[in-house]
Design a protein around this motif. Structure first.
Motif, PDB file in Angstrom:
ATOM      1  N   UNK A   1     -92.114  -4.997  10.648  1.00  0.00           N
ATOM      2  CA  UNK A   1     -92.878  -4.307  11.792  1.00  0.00           C
ATOM      3  C   UNK A   1     -92.781  -5.353  12.871  1.00  0.00           C
ATOM      4  N   UNK A   2     -93.059  -6.774  12.743  1.00  0.00           N
ATOM      5  CA  UNK A   2     -93.124  -7.866  13.870  1.00  0.00           C
ATOM      6  C   UNK A   2     -91.879  -7.911  14.695  1.00  0.00           C
ATOM      7  N   UNK A   3     -90.520  -7.559  13.734  1.00  0.00           N
ATOM      8  CA  UNK A   3     -89.292  -7.405  14.548  1.00  0.00           C
ATOM      9  C   UNK A   3     -89.163  -6.110  15.315  1.00  0.00           C
ATOM     10  N   UNK A   4     -89.499  -5.048  14.776  1.00  0.00           N
ATOM     11  CA  UNK A   4     -89.827  -3.769  15.368  1.00  0.00           C
ATOM     12  C   UNK A   4     -90.326  -3.949  16.489  1.00  0.00           C
ATOM     13  N   UNK A   5     -91.836  -4.477  16.752  1.00  0.00           N
ATOM     14  CA  UNK A   5     -92.434  -4.661  17.835  1.00  0.00           C
ATOM     15  C   UNK A   5     -92.014  -5.373  18.801  1.00  0.00           C
ATOM     16  N   UNK A   6     -90.974  -6.125  18.706  1.00  0.00           N
ATOM     17  CA  UNK A   6     -90.104  -6.676  19.687  1.00  0.00           C
ATOM     18  C   UNK A   6     -89.162  -5.965  20.601  1.00  0.00           C
ATOM     19  N   UNK A   7     -88.501  -4.847  19.733  1.00  0.00           N
ATOM     20  CA  UNK A   7     -87.692  -3.719  20.334  1.00  0.00           C
ATOM     21  C   UNK A   7     -88.320  -3.190  21.744  1.00  0.00           C
ATOM     22  N   UNK A   8     -87.338  -3.351  22.696  1.00  0.00           N
ATOM     23  CA  UNK A   8     -87.560  -2.682  24.022  1.00  0.00           C
ATOM     24  C   UNK A   8     -87.121  -1.221  24.048  1.00  0.00           C
ATOM     25  N   UNK A   9     -87.762  -0.127  24.479  1.00  0.00           N
ATOM     26  CA  UNK A   9     -87.307   1.018  24.755  1.00  0.00           C
ATOM     27  C   UNK A   9     -86.460   1.040  26.314  1.00  0.00           C
ATOM     28  N   UNK A  10     -86.336  -0.018  26.876  1.00  0.00           N
ATOM     29  CA  UNK A  10     -85.899   0.059  28.184  1.00  0.00           C
ATOM     30  C   UNK A  10     -84.351  -0.369  28.190  1.00  0.00           C
ATOM     31  N   UNK A  11     -83.698   0.199  27.286  1.00  0.00           N
ATOM     32  CA  UNK A  11     -82.195   0.243  27.060  1.00  0.00           C
ATOM     33  C   UNK A  11     -81.424   0.974  28.071  1.00  0.00           C
ATOM     34  N   UNK A  12     -80.430   0.390  28.802  1.00  0.00           N
ATOM     35  CA  UNK A  12     -79.523   1.162  29.593  1.00  0.00           C
ATOM     36  C   UNK A  12     -77.986   1.104  29.062  1.00  0.00           C
ATOM     37  N   UNK A  13     -77.680   0.347  28.306  1.00  0.00           N
ATOM     38  CA  UNK A  13     -76.104   0.159  28.116  1.00  0.00           C
ATOM     39  C   UNK A  13     -75.407   1.304  27.953  1.00  0.00           C
ATOM     40  N   UNK A  14     -76.005   2.318  27.070  1.00  0.00           N
ATOM     41  CA  UNK A  14     -75.262   3.444  26.598  1.00  0.00           C
ATOM     42  C   UNK A  14     -75.505   4.574  27.626  1.00  0.00           C
ATOM     43  N   UNK A  15     -76.101   4.477  28.901  1.00  0.00           N
ATOM     44  CA  UNK A  15     -76.307   5.415  29.693  1.00  0.00           C
ATOM     45  C   UNK A  15     -75.213   5.609  30.680  1.00  0.00           C
ATOM     46  N   UNK A  16     -74.639   6.523  30.909  1.00  0.00           N
ATOM     47  CA  UNK A  16     -73.764   6.769  31.979  1.00  0.00           C
ATOM     48  C   UNK A  16     -74.352   7.495  33.162  1.00  0.00           C
ATOM     49  N   UNK A  17     -74.602   6.726  34.071  1.00  0.00           N
ATOM     50  CA  UNK A  17     -75.314   7.019  35.383  1.00  0.00           C
ATOM     51  C   UNK A  17     -74.297   7.976  36.246  1.00  0.00           C
ATOM     52  N   UNK A  18     -73.182   7.852  36.166  1.00  0.00           N
ATOM     53  CA  UNK A  18     -72.244   8.572  36.993  1.00  0.00           C
ATOM     54  C   UNK A  18     -71.524   9.677  36.396  1.00  0.00           C
TER      55      UNK A  18
ATOM     56  N   UNK B   1     -86.199   1.117  38.496  1.00  0.00           N
ATOM     57  CA  UNK B   1     -85.337   0.857  39.511  1.00  0.00           C
ATOM     58  C   UNK B   1     -83.774   1.003  39.158  1.00  0.00           C
ATOM     59  N   UNK B   2     -83.337   0.778  37.935  1.00  0.00           N
ATOM     60  CA  UNK B   2     -81.940   0.962  37.342  1.00  0.00           C
ATOM     61  C   UNK B   2     -81.683   2.314  37.211  1.00  0.00           C
ATOM     62  N   UNK B   3     -82.748   3.180  36.868  1.00  0.00           N
ATOM     63  CA  UNK B   3     -82.677   4.828  36.725  1.00  0.00           C
ATOM     64  C   UNK B   3     -82.423   5.141  37.995  1.00  0.00           C
ATOM     65  N   UNK B   4     -83.221   4.946  39.126  1.00  0.00           N
ATOM     66  CA  UNK B   4     -83.229   5.465  40.210  1.00  0.00           C
ATOM     67  C   UNK B   4     -82.216   4.370  41.059  1.00  0.00           C
ATOM     68  N   UNK B   5     -80.914   4.717  40.924  1.00  0.00           N
ATOM     69  CA  UNK B   5     -79.832   3.814  41.479  1.00  0.00           C
ATOM     70  C   UNK B   5     -79.612   4.237  42.807  1.00  0.00           C
ATOM     71  N   UNK B   6     -79.885   5.297  43.451  1.00  0.00           N
ATOM     72  CA  UNK B   6     -79.422   5.546  44.667  1.00  0.00           C
ATOM     73  C   UNK B   6     -80.198   4.734  45.792  1.00  0.00           C
ATOM     74  N   UNK B   7     -79.585   4.381  47.025  1.00  0.00           N
ATOM     75  CA  UNK B   7     -80.191   3.879  47.905  1.00  0.00           C
ATOM     76  C   UNK B   7     -81.023   2.212  47.611  1.00  0.00           C
ATOM     77  N   UNK B   8     -80.417   1.591  46.436  1.00  0.00           N
ATOM     78  CA  UNK B   8     -81.108   0.494  45.786  1.00  0.00           C
ATOM     79  C   UNK B   8     -82.446   0.554  45.674  1.00  0.00           C
TER      80      UNK B   8
END
Length: 139
Positions: A87-104, A31-38
């Motif tokens: 590896x237990x710490x790394x297993x908790x890292x999410x690939x759903x990061x958005x802070x560095x993406x400039x959508x506009x 939903x965040x990636x597809x930001x148009x029309x909410x």
């Protein structure tokens, strides 16, 4: 025959909750990636709706892949500096990061002709220490 699982069993509930959380996290990310029309699919034509869903999934997966490459680079940098990576710490890292993406925008096109380096899929982390439940949660 094997033991019958019941919905009231704590391990089963835990696995269902973990899977549900992953799906909801991906949906929120999409939903965040597809930001148009909410996040609303505006077309009433089923073919256009399918295209919209497929494009959104493709875009979300591309950003996840990019994030995964960035995470692997950071892990390699930490290891090169002598920091152990649990590896237990790394297993908790999410690939759903958005802070560095400039959508506009503010994207340059001068790098379009540059061939990227080969992708190195190897990560020197011993994931064998994860139990079956932890491996499933990290997947």
């Amino acid at each position: 025959m094997g033991e019958t699982l019941r919905l009231s069993d704590a391990p089963l509930r835990s696995r269902v909750t973990a899977a549900t959380n992953k799906v909801e996290a991906f949906n929120g990310f999409s939903d965040w990636v597809r930001f148009g029309l909410h996040g609303t699919v505006a077309a009433t034509d089923p073919v256009e709706q399918e295209k919209d869903v497929k494009f959104t999934s493709l875009l979300a997966n591309l950003v996840i892949f990019h994030n995964t490459l960035d995470i692997a680079d950071v892990v390699r940098e930490l290891q090169a500096e002598g920091h152990p990576v649990d590896p237990l710490d790394l297993a908790q890292v999410s690939p759903y990061l958005t802070e560095h993406i400039k959508r506009f925008g503010e994207y340059s096109t001068h790098e379009l002709g540059i061939t990227p380096d080969d992708y190195d899929a190897r990560l020197d982390v011993d994931f064998s220490v994860l139990g079956d439940d932890d491996k499933a949660a990290a997947a």
